[in-house]
Design a protein around this motif. Structure first.
Motif, short mmCIF file in Angstrom:
data_model
loop_
_atom_site.label_atom_id
_atom_site.label_comp_id
_atom_site.label_asym_id
_atom_site.label_seq_id
_atom_site.Cartn_x
_atom_site.Cartn_y
_atom_site.Cartn_z
N LEU A 210 -40.85 -1.01 15.02
CA LEU A 210 -42.19 -0.70 14.52
C LEU A 210 -42.79 0.49 15.26
O LEU A 210 -42.52 0.69 16.46
CB LEU A 210 -43.13 -1.91 14.69
CG LEU A 210 -42.71 -3.23 14.04
CD1 LEU A 210 -43.84 -4.24 14.18
CD2 LEU A 210 -42.38 -3.02 12.58
N TRP A 211 -43.60 1.28 14.57
CA TRP A 211 -44.34 2.35 15.20
C TRP A 211 -45.55 2.72 14.34
O TRP A 211 -45.65 2.32 13.19
CB TRP A 211 -43.45 3.57 15.44
CG TRP A 211 -43.00 4.30 14.21
CD1 TRP A 211 -43.61 5.35 13.61
CD2 TRP A 211 -41.83 4.03 13.42
NE1 TRP A 211 -42.91 5.77 12.50
CE2 TRP A 211 -41.81 4.97 12.37
CE3 TRP A 211 -40.81 3.09 13.50
CZ2 TRP A 211 -40.80 4.99 11.40
CZ3 TRP A 211 -39.80 3.11 12.54
CH2 TRP A 211 -39.81 4.05 11.52
N ILE A 212 -46.47 3.44 14.97
CA ILE A 212 -47.64 3.98 14.26
C ILE A 212 -47.40 5.47 14.07
O ILE A 212 -47.12 6.19 15.04
CB ILE A 212 -48.95 3.75 15.05
CG1 ILE A 212 -49.11 2.27 15.40
CG2 ILE A 212 -50.14 4.26 14.25
CD1 ILE A 212 -49.25 1.37 14.19
N ARG A 213 -47.51 5.92 12.83
CA ARG A 213 -47.30 7.34 12.53
C ARG A 213 -48.62 7.98 12.11
O ARG A 213 -49.39 7.41 11.34
CB ARG A 213 -46.27 7.52 11.42
CG ARG A 213 -46.12 8.99 10.97
CD ARG A 213 -45.12 9.11 9.84
NE ARG A 213 -43.79 8.76 10.31
CZ ARG A 213 -42.78 8.44 9.50
NH1 ARG A 213 -42.98 8.39 8.19
NH2 ARG A 213 -41.60 8.14 9.99
N SER A 214 -48.84 9.18 12.64
CA SER A 214 -50.04 9.93 12.27
C SER A 214 -49.66 11.38 11.97
O SER A 214 -48.83 11.98 12.69
CB SER A 214 -51.07 9.89 13.41
OG SER A 214 -52.19 10.68 13.08
#
Length: 554
Positions: free
Chosen positions: A384-388
């Motif tokens: 999992l990761w947060i992408r911006s």
């Protein structure tokens, strides 16, 4: 139970002779008016009536391939009739296969309408047939009671009453019987009305679609022993498409993807309790590749325009499907008794063509309703990761990898669930999801803020002047989660397509990857962002080019 609405008739030479002799002995005075069906049955006098059973249905995109079978009873020359077939049957696709020792003669194809089509209308719908039988029993019961009432009425007219006491007794008995009969008639009429209403509702929503015509195929055969023949054909109006549901648990980092097939058909045939196979083949695509274009060169004057070259769109790749795993858990958890049926779908790869074979028989009516069945389910650990992408949107999105993705999964709609909540719909495309991950919606606990956005323009040099353009952007990322997150930030840097155009770029901190996923000019930062902390990313790009020229972007 096999469908009951595909009738077949067979007639031997000896039976025709017996029929002819029998028909000559029938007096014309005894013949009653016959319906069209009765005339057909009387003229052929079949030795037996067999059912055309569906042995296999294979559904492609836009059409289906159907295999039916009919038994051959007895020996000699016979004509077998496959009736009530689809009016959309592809006549060029017809083929007949017979067992060894069976000779096949001519094949006759007819399109029938009117009463023939009406007879096929609701045959094969078990609910309609059952309700029709129930209504027929009620009608027969009502007719019997009415007959009893009429008998009682006639009895009172002809009976001779001799004494006053006898008259009184008979009157009371007749009144009691009449009241009982009238009550029965009322009760039966109410049952009749309810049964008729139920039948009307069933016929209105019947699995059989309304048809103005049907196809009938007659096959002439000769055999010395009982056997069978098979009829193969294609019919348009059927298809299937995959759909997916992805469920992500952000706490356990578990990802589950369920693949289903949505099947529908409006071929005019009801497929009731049939073996079914789904094929990844698209019969509507090109079947052969194109030849290369040959350039033919010649010289023209400089001011003449060149001929435009035409380009052809690339042919879409044929979709493929994956196999399914057992949907049942530990066998020890199953209730005692007979083993439960398994609905595990098996698949076979035939040099790029994937066939899904359903283990259970399936009923797919010809009214366009959707029949859905699970064809695969996969789950496993996910990263999992947060992408911006702050230059496009100051927000962060949840993303997850799926190590078990395979190119065998066909493109389709993708329903997305995060922590038990439905968050929206995307598109399942293997290559895109493999490279970029699966997006699971915006993350409100990741705060993205732009803190710098500067553009500067200037000149350099006295004689060979150079135009410069400097751009600086900086963004701040704050993790408001109660745990660390893995943050991926996507950015870009200018790409020069001219030798006179120079580009220099500085990133703070340095980027983790350039030309991200083979996309020229895209850059990516990846790092752990602790809980309740912030991080700033800054990029400065300088573009220089001769002042005599103008800068074109994209």
């Amino acid at each position: 139970m096999q469908p009951q609405w595909f009738k077949a008739a067979a007639l031997t030479d000896q039976q025709r002779s017996v029929q002819l002799q029998s028909s000559r002995r029938v007096s014309k005075k005894t013949l009653a008016p016959l319906s069209l069906f009765s005339l057909v049955a009387f003229s052929m006098t079949p030795a037996y009536a067999a059912n055309s059973s569906i042995e296999q249905v294979t559904i492609y995109q836009g059409l289906a391939s159907v295999t039916r079978a009919l038994p051959i009873s007895g020996s000699g020359e016979q004509t077998l009739v496959f009736s009530c077939l689809s009016p959309y049957l592809d006549k060029d696709s017809l083929s007949v296969q017979a067992a060894n020792g069976v000779n096949v003669g001519e094949v006759s194809i007819e399109t029938l309408s009117g009463e023939h089509a009406a007879q096929c209308q609701y045959q094969g719908d078990a609910n309609v047939q059952q309700q029709q039988a129930t209504l027929a029993d009620i009608n027969a019961e009502l007719e019997a009671v009415r007959l009893a009432k009429a008998y009682l009425q006639n009895l009172t007219k002809v009976t001779q009453i001799n004494t006053d006491s006898t008259l009184a007794n008979n009157a009371r008995a007749i009144e009691t019987q009449a009241a009982s009969i009238n009550k029965r008639i009322l009760d039966i009429q109410q049952r009749q009305a309810r049964a008729q209403e139920t039948l009307n509702q069933l016929m209105a929503g019947s699995a059989t679609s309304t048809r103005n015509s049907v196809t009938q195929v007659s096959v002439r055969t000769a055999s010395r022993i009982p056997s069978s023949i098979k009829l193969h054909y294609q019919v348009r109006g059927a298809g299937w498409e995959p759909t997916y549901q992805a469920r992500l648990n952000t706490t356990t980092e578990q990802l589950n993807i369920t693949a289903s097939a949505i099947i529908a058909q409006q071929t005019g045939e009801n497929w009731l309790n049939v073996p079914l196979t789904l094929s990844s083949v698209n019969p509507n695509q090109n079947t052969s590749g194109r030849l290369p274009n040959v350039e033919r060169l010649s010289l023209y004057e400089e001011d003449q325009r060149r001929l435009a070259k035409s380009t052809q769109p690339m042919m879409e790749a044929a979709p493929v499907i994956v196999s399914a795993r057992d949907s049942y858990g530990d066998a020890a958890l199953a209730p005692t008794g007979a083993p439960l049926p398994s609905f595990t779908v098996s698949s076979q790869n035939k040099n790029g063509i994937i066939e899904y074979k359903l283990p259970q028989r399936v009923s797919i009516p010809s009214d366009g309703r959707h029949v859905r069945t699970v064809i695969d389910e996969q789950s496993g650990n996910s990263k999992l990761w947060i992408r911006s992408t702050p230059s496009v949107e100051t927000a962060g999105y949840w993303y997850a990898s799926a190590p078990f993705l395979t190119p065998a999964w066909v493109d389709g709609s993708l329903q997305l669930y995060r922590d038990g909540n439905y968050i929206g719909q995307s598109r399942y495309r293997y290559q895109t999801l493999k490279e970029q991950g699966i997006g699971f919606g915006i993350d409100s606990n990741t705060i993205v803020k732009q803190i710098t956005d500067e553009d500067k323009q200037g000149d350099k040099g006295a004689f060979n002047r150079t135009q410069t353009l400097t751009k600086t952007q900086a963004y701040q990322f704050t993790n408001q989660h109660n745990r660390n997150i893995r943050l991926q930030v996507l950015g870009s840097e200018p790409v020069s397509r001219d030798d006179d155009l120079k580009v220099t770029v500085t990133h703070t901190p340095p980027v983790t990857e350039r030309d991200w996923n083979d996309n020229q000019g895209m850059v990516a930062w990846e790092f752990e962002l602790p809980s309740k902390q912030s991080k700033v990313i800054k990029s400065t790009s300088q573009v220089s080019y001769p002042a005599s020229k103008k800068l074109a972007i994209n």
